[in-house]
Design an enzyme around this catalytic site. Sequence first.
Site, PDB file in Angstrom:
ATOM      1  CG  HIS A 100      -0.457   3.748   0.819  1.00  0.00           C
ATOM      2  ND1 HIS A 100       0.671   3.114   1.278  1.00  0.00           N
ATOM      3  CD2 HIS A 100      -0.848   4.581   1.806  1.00  0.00           C
ATOM      4  CE1 HIS A 100       0.954   3.542   2.499  1.00  0.00           C
ATOM      5  NE2 HIS A 100       0.052   4.445   2.836  1.00  0.00           N
ATOM      6  CG  HIS A 102      -3.597   8.322   2.508  1.00  0.00           C
ATOM      7  ND1 HIS A 102      -4.181   7.683   3.580  1.00  0.00           N
ATOM      8  CD2 HIS A 102      -2.282   8.024   2.573  1.00  0.00           C
ATOM      9  CE1 HIS A 102      -3.241   7.036   4.274  1.00  0.00           C
ATOM     10  NE2 HIS A 102      -2.083   7.228   3.686  1.00  0.00           N
TER      11      HIS A 102
END
Length: 135
Positions: A100, A102
Amino acid sequence: MKNDCVFCAIVAGEIPSFKVYEDDCVLAYLDINPFTKGHALVIPKVHSAGLLDTPAETLKEVVVRVQKVAAHIKATLPCDGFNILQNNGAAAGQTVSHLHFHIVPRFADAEGGAVFTPHTGDMEALKALAERLRF
Ligand code: 5GP
Ligand code: ZN
């Protein structure tokens, strides 16, 4: 899909999320414990644990989406800048083992200033390190 992965469960719709963008390749949604207003996560729909586990072709597709989502958040929120963070391994603060990125919006008038504290560089040490790392 990986059974014990919370982000795979979000992709599958088994756990709710505040989605901001979705296409065939990625899902982007607000972080449940945001650093700043608009803090979002961009994840590939196909599970991989981190940067080093992700096929290059997938990574290219994801990064282009990170750019797209960041541009949209910056214009729409709006914010003055943003940080892209991408943690790999527990030592780096990774708590969810599904790749992921951010997107952390930043605001010119925010208290706290820079996110990271710089240390005065030792030029000889930097030179040696660059020689060791260059490829
Ligand atoms: P990491 O520290 O692994 O780079 O970041 C994981 C992030 O995922 C954290 O910022 C955390 O707040 C967020 N997070 C963990 N579980 C959930 C969840 O179920 N939903 C959402 N939206 N964010 C989550
Ligand atoms: Zn996963």
